[in-house]
Design an enzyme around this catalytic site. Sequence first.
Site, PDB file in Angstrom:
ATOM      1  N   GLU A   1      -7.155  -8.977  -0.150  1.00  0.00           N
ATOM      2  CA  GLU A   1      -5.575  -9.266  -0.571  1.00  0.00           C
ATOM      3  C   GLU A   1      -5.491 -10.009  -2.019  1.00  0.00           C
ATOM      4  O   GLU A   1      -4.525  -9.743  -2.893  1.00  0.00           O
ATOM      5  CB  GLU A   1      -5.035 -10.198   0.494  1.00  0.00           C
TER       6      GLU A   1
ATOM      7  N   ARG B   1      -3.535  -8.034  -5.121  1.00  0.00           N
ATOM      8  CA  ARG B   1      -2.194  -8.794  -5.301  1.00  0.00           C
ATOM      9  C   ARG B   1      -2.235  -9.607  -6.811  1.00  0.00           C
ATOM     10  O   ARG B   1      -1.633  -9.652  -7.547  1.00  0.00           O
ATOM     11  CB  ARG B   1      -1.621  -9.612  -4.154  1.00  0.00           C
TER      12      ARG B   1
ATOM     13  N   ASP C   1      -6.696   3.246   5.001  1.00  0.00           N
ATOM     14  CA  ASP C   1      -5.947   4.048   4.353  1.00  0.00           C
ATOM     15  C   ASP C   1      -6.272   3.907   2.743  1.00  0.00           C
ATOM     16  O   ASP C   1      -6.550   4.909   2.511  1.00  0.00           O
ATOM     17  CB  ASP C   1      -4.469   3.119   4.462  1.00  0.00           C
TER      18      ASP C   1
ATOM     19  N   GLU D   1       5.499   2.167   1.271  1.00  0.00           N
ATOM     20  CA  GLU D   1       4.571   3.250   1.251  1.00  0.00           C
ATOM     21  C   GLU D   1       5.404   4.435   1.064  1.00  0.00           C
ATOM     22  O   GLU D   1       5.195   5.333   0.468  1.00  0.00           O
ATOM     23  CB  GLU D   1       3.616   3.527   2.417  1.00  0.00           C
TER      24      GLU D   1
ATOM     25  N   THR E   1      -3.461  -0.358  -5.386  1.00  0.00           N
ATOM     26  CA  THR E   1      -2.742  -0.261  -4.162  1.00  0.00           C
ATOM     27  C   THR E   1      -1.587  -1.263  -3.780  1.00  0.00           C
ATOM     28  O   THR E   1      -0.971  -1.034  -2.706  1.00  0.00           O
ATOM     29  CB  THR E   1      -3.910  -0.135  -2.770  1.00  0.00           C
TER      30      THR E   1
HETATM   31  C1  DMJ Z   1       0.196  -3.957   0.343  1.00  0.00           C
HETATM   32  O1  DMJ Z   1      -0.547  -5.167   0.510  1.00  0.00           O
HETATM   33  C2  DMJ Z   1      -0.650  -2.791   0.004  1.00  0.00           C
HETATM   34  O2  DMJ Z   1       0.101  -1.791  -0.316  1.00  0.00           O
HETATM   35  C3  DMJ Z   1      -1.745  -2.460   0.960  1.00  0.00           C
HETATM   36  O3  DMJ Z   1      -2.386  -1.521   0.483  1.00  0.00           O
HETATM   37  C4  DMJ Z   1      -1.149  -1.953   2.188  1.00  0.00           C
HETATM   38  N1  DMJ Z   1      -0.335  -3.059   2.736  1.00  0.00           N
HETATM   39  C5  DMJ Z   1       0.756  -3.563   1.838  1.00  0.00           C
HETATM   40  C6  DMJ Z   1       1.927  -2.992   1.923  1.00  0.00           C
HETATM   41  O4  DMJ Z   1       2.288  -2.351   3.174  1.00  0.00           O
END
Ligand code: DMJ
Length: 645
Positions: free
Chosen positions: A276, A280, A409, A544, A633
């Site tokens: 995370e 981020r 994912d 998403e 992501t």
């Molecule tokens: C985000 O932190 C990122 O997109 C991660 O890959 C999946 N979960 C959240 C958003 O849903």
Amino acid sequence: MHSPPRQEYVSISFAEKGSGGYNNSKQWRRQSCWRKWKQLSRLQRSLILFFLVLLFICGIASYPSVTEHLRGLTDEEQNTDTNSVLRPVIPHVLPEPVKQEQQLPLPEQTSQRKLSNKRRPPILQNRLQVKGNISDNELGERAADKKKDGEEVVISWRGAVIDTEQGTLATKDEDNKEALPASQKAETTKETANRLEAVRDSFRHAWKGYKDFAWGHDELRPLSKSYSEWFGLGLTLIDALDTMWILGLKEEFEEAKTWVSTELTFSKNVDVNLFESTIRILGGLLSTYNLTGDTVFLEKAKDIGSRLMPAFNTPSKIPYSDVNIGKGTAHPPRWTSDSTVAEVASIQLEFRELTRLTQEPQYQAAVAEVTTQIHKLDGKLDGLVPMFINTNSGQFTHQGIYTLGARADSYYEYLLKQWIQGGKKEDHFLEDYLQAMEGVKKNLLQKSSPNGLTFVGELSHGQFSPKMDHLVCFLPGTLALGAHNGLPSDHMDLAKQLMETCYQMYVQMETGLSPEIVHFNMHEGSNRDIDVKLADRHNLLRPETVESLFYLYRFTGDLKYRDWGWDILKSFNKYTKISSGGYTSINNVRDPDYTSPRDKMESFFLGETLKYLYLLFSDDPDLISLDQYVFNTEAHPLPIWPSTE
Ligand code: DMJ
């Protein structure tokens, strides 16, 4: 005394209610039970009654539809994100009604603020040469020099020189779009401007809540007008930096930048989640540095990047999930030595970029070791990976469950994106990605009944489950990105089908917002395609679907994708906007009258959801060109490496 007559009354009344004559044995049993009951002491009777009442209350309390109006379901109970078990429990409060004037204005009602057409993000530059903040004068001189040499030069509102250098060769986004007649184009432009401004309004509203009640903290709690901490590192502010830059929100960006340069410190005795904080914080800082050229962001990125490195000191070199960035120690979760596959395999874009910018090889080496090991591991099913990997043995654990949702994912997403980031040279990424997509088609893809929606289910020890997380809706966008980069055209066909399904997950709900998880009906004769279990009805403001809509629109030019995104933004505004500022996750997308707000605005709402919506509505294919940038992501655009590097 009243007791005997009551006894008679009860047994007679039962008998009279019978449908056809007496059932003697039943009546006898009833009378005998009653007699036994009367033989019990008062204490015994009270105890039995007490336990029955207790059982009844427990039964009611564990039934979600009854209780979720009274209590907020905690993130730990419901969040199926890759890191769900690590999130703090946030207390919930009763909802604050959304005021009418705060509803999203219709396009024609939106004020026609002039959008800056001049602003463009700077394209990839080799930042190693940039040693300090560049003055406007210097920039002007640089621009003049470049112009003399006959190069086209643009200066953004941020003052950065926009380099027109390109990354890898690929079809231009614009080339794929269908041509529109002139009249329709003019109409579209007005509509586009309105929609872009609506996203900026939403961002400003979310930012106001964050600024007023949560400034410098991780997440806004918009209903209680307070905040929650996860890592204590200003998560929302950092996640939102490049969104403000892309949306052209100069004032907001500057105040956030000042906070980063004066207040943000990573010298803290705090445990952070490696994945995370990489996607981020490291991702957000690297992206903002690349877009702005301001070295304050690179310095902070180096600082957090180096503090995360102890996570890789494990027997197998598969990283632990948690790092104490102050002490330089790392550890797995308390209950296991496993890490999540998505978490260890979705930090590569960021660490690779950190090495490119710093020329310090250890970052890229550490994450490459992880992907090399996973590439060689047994235990995959046609390229599909299990959800856990052990940090001691380096082997997959909990084998037999395959999903494109939580915990797996972004493993798939990063296979393709690393291949693109590195200039399409690292064949093992492509091999693994192509094999996995074949694995999806063979094992996880099905159609629903009655309308034949294509969906990606899950496999558990050979048993197919028609369950799909909203998280899986990243897949249409990723498949489309692959097709755009030369992968088989049937990937684009599948992307379009899955996009439709993800949109249906929104429109078929009473609020127009998708739940966290859906189940598809597969039996012939079903009367609806999508079912939602009581515990899965929450919406966390996730990105998403709008992310995929952005890719699909960029690559096809089909305006329906924009309209779908507009529908979703309107629903967010109607059901999740809080009058005093901010947006909130909700517990129930199926009840427009009682959405049961959770009092939490996730940082990815600003980092991803609003950014992708803005890019979806923008007519400018050069605003973060998909031929020059690859999104991590968490929606932070990182440059595709120039072919010379
Ligand atoms: C985000 O932190 C990122 O997109 C991660 O890959 C999946 N979960 C959240 C958003 O849903």
